[in-house]
Design a protein around this motif. Structure first.
Motif, PDB file in Angstrom:
ATOM      1  N   ASP A  15     -79.627  -9.735  38.887  1.00 34.79           N
ATOM      2  CA  ASP A  15     -80.934  -9.437  38.311  1.00 34.79           C
ATOM      3  C   ASP A  15     -81.897 -10.603  38.491  1.00 34.79           C
ATOM      4  O   ASP A  15     -83.088 -10.410  38.776  1.00 34.79           O
ATOM      5  CB  ASP A  15     -80.796  -9.104  36.821  1.00 34.79           C
ATOM      6  N   GLU A  20     -85.310 -10.298  40.511  1.00 31.97           N
ATOM      7  CA  GLU A  20     -86.578 -10.633  39.853  1.00 31.97           C
ATOM      8  C   GLU A  20     -87.304 -11.743  40.604  1.00 31.97           C
ATOM      9  O   GLU A  20     -88.531 -11.707  40.744  1.00 31.97           O
ATOM     10  CB  GLU A  20     -86.328 -11.069  38.405  1.00 31.97           C
ATOM     11  N   LEU A  65     -88.956 -10.226  43.566  1.00 32.52           N
ATOM     12  CA  LEU A  65     -90.155  -9.509  43.132  1.00 32.52           C
ATOM     13  C   LEU A  65     -91.308 -10.464  42.891  1.00 32.52           C
ATOM     14  O   LEU A  65     -92.431 -10.235  43.359  1.00 32.52           O
ATOM     15  CB  LEU A  65     -89.852  -8.714  41.859  1.00 32.52           C
ATOM     16  N   ARG A  66     -91.033 -11.545  42.160  1.00 33.82           N
ATOM     17  CA  ARG A  66     -92.100 -12.502  41.838  1.00 33.82           C
ATOM     18  C   ARG A  66     -92.685 -13.136  43.102  1.00 33.82           C
ATOM     19  O   ARG A  66     -93.901 -13.305  43.219  1.00 33.82           O
ATOM     20  CB  ARG A  66     -91.566 -13.597  40.908  1.00 33.82           C
ATOM     21  N   SER A  71     -87.881  -5.724  47.041  1.00 24.30           N
ATOM     22  CA  SER A  71     -86.909  -5.791  45.948  1.00 24.30           C
ATOM     23  C   SER A  71     -86.178  -4.461  45.834  1.00 24.30           C
ATOM     24  O   SER A  71     -86.419  -3.531  46.615  1.00 24.30           O
ATOM     25  CB  SER A  71     -87.608  -6.163  44.637  1.00 24.30           C
ATOM     26  N   ASN A 124     -85.055  -1.123  39.656  1.00 23.11           N
ATOM     27  CA  ASN A 124     -86.257  -1.065  38.828  1.00 23.11           C
ATOM     28  C   ASN A 124     -87.293  -2.096  39.262  1.00 23.11           C
ATOM     29  O   ASN A 124     -88.495  -1.894  39.070  1.00 23.11           O
ATOM     30  CB  ASN A 124     -85.901  -1.267  37.354  1.00 23.11           C
ATOM     31  N   TYR A 125     -86.817  -3.195  39.841  1.00 23.91           N
ATOM     32  CA  TYR A 125     -87.750  -4.210  40.347  1.00 23.91           C
ATOM     33  C   TYR A 125     -88.565  -3.647  41.523  1.00 23.91           C
ATOM     34  O   TYR A 125     -89.742  -3.970  41.685  1.00 23.91           O
ATOM     35  CB  TYR A 125     -86.987  -5.458  40.774  1.00 23.91           C
ATOM     36  N   GLU A 173     -92.582  -3.336  41.902  1.00 26.05           N
ATOM     37  CA  GLU A 173     -93.263  -3.811  43.114  1.00 26.05           C
ATOM     38  C   GLU A 173     -94.128  -2.722  43.726  1.00 26.05           C
ATOM     39  O   GLU A 173     -95.294  -2.956  44.085  1.00 26.05           O
ATOM     40  CB  GLU A 173     -92.228  -4.301  44.137  1.00 26.05           C
ATOM     41  N   TYR A 220     -88.846  -3.974  31.646  1.00 23.99           N
ATOM     42  CA  TYR A 220     -89.496  -3.829  32.954  1.00 23.99           C
ATOM     43  C   TYR A 220     -90.998  -3.571  32.801  1.00 23.99           C
ATOM     44  O   TYR A 220     -91.789  -4.012  33.638  1.00 23.99           O
ATOM     45  CB  TYR A 220     -88.825  -2.713  33.756  1.00 23.99           C
ATOM     46  N   LEU A 280     -92.467  -6.922  32.167  1.00 20.10           N
ATOM     47  CA  LEU A 280     -92.456  -7.714  33.398  1.00 20.10           C
ATOM     48  C   LEU A 280     -93.602  -7.279  34.312  1.00 20.10           C
ATOM     49  O   LEU A 280     -94.306  -8.120  34.898  1.00 20.10           O
ATOM     50  CB  LEU A 280     -91.115  -7.557  34.110  1.00 20.10           C
ATOM     51  N   TYR A 281     -93.793  -5.976  34.451  1.00 21.96           N
ATOM     52  CA  TYR A 281     -94.919  -5.449  35.242  1.00 21.96           C
ATOM     53  C   TYR A 281     -96.250  -5.982  34.713  1.00 21.96           C
ATOM     54  O   TYR A 281     -97.090  -6.472  35.478  1.00 21.96           O
ATOM     55  CB  TYR A 281     -94.911  -3.925  35.192  1.00 21.96           C
TER      56      TYR A 281
END
Length: 233
Positions: free
Chosen positions: A29, A33, A36-37, A59, A62-63, A67, A152, A155-156
């Motif tokens: 994870d 992540e 994604l970042r 990614s 869920n990432y 994205e 999530y 995070l979004y």
């Protein structure tokens, strides 16, 4: 070996396996992540005036959904922005009040009236969408149809609404609203100007690339319209 010792050994193996599985999931994870970042950060190098944001998803899981959601939102925004630029950079718009257009489309200005009406509808639709896209609540809620897990979603929102991007959206909204007012003024006053030129068609002509009026009064009226377009009044 007693049953108690066997149970203890099995328990230890299960505990170790569980620890290894949890460690794997945590590391996985963290890696996803981080991917994604990095990918979202790379979008900052793109040019909204010409680039496409809907690039390849790098990614997973869920990432990847986060994205794709971010890229889709920014890509739609960029497309509308670029379409507005196309309207403003169009030769018909830039040459609307040129002597050449007066000569070719006058004295009835059929094409000019039609162009103004069509352009106003298209422009306002696109810029209204852009202004709405700058709304913080719309940006926050855009993920809700894709994911429901609060982790999530947060995070979004963290990636989409950093301190810098939030300020950029606020400033963009202000600029877009000012642009909307300015362009609508140009189109509305241009329409009034063409109505004036159509009504006075027998009292003006194009000579040496300039419009000439028979009376100073008509020239003053023409200048009044052009000053309104240039916001000199």
């Amino acid at each position: 070996m007693t049953n108690r010792k066997k149970f203890f050994i099995v328990f230890i193996f299960i505990l170790i396996d569980s620890f290894l599985l949890i460690s794997f999931l945590v590391i996985r994870d963290a890696t996803l992540e981080n991917t994604l970042r990095k990918e979202i950060a790379s979008l900052q190098t793109l040019d909204i005036t010409k680039d496409c944001y809907n690039t390849k998803i790098k990614s997973r899981g869920n990432y990847a959904l986060i994205e794709k959601t971010i890229k889709t939102y920014l890509d739609n925004y960029a497309k509308n922005f670029q379409e507005i630029l196309n309207i403003l950079n169009d030769d018909n718009f830039k040459n609307l009040l040129s002597a050449n257009n007066y000569l070719q489309d006058g004295p009835n200005f059929t094409h000019s009236f039609s162009y103004i009406n069509d352009t106003k509808i298209a422009f306002n639709k696109k810029i209204d969408n852009l202004i709405l896209d700058c709304n913080e609540e719309k940006i926050k809620n855009y993920i809700n149809t894709v994911l429901v897990d609060p982790y999530y979603i947060n995070l979004y929102q963290e990636l989409m609404l950093t301190e810098n991007t939030t300020q950029e959206f606020i400033e963009s909204r202000k600029i877009l609203e000012e642009t909307k007012t300015k362009i609508n003024n140009i189109l509305d006053v241009s329409k009034d100007l063409f109505t004036f030129l159509k009504a006075t068609s027998s009292n003006w002509k194009i000579e040496n690339g300039e419009i000439k009026f028979q009376t100073q009064e008509l020239l003053n009226e023409y200048i009044k319209y052009t000053n309104q377009i240039l916001n000199k009044e």
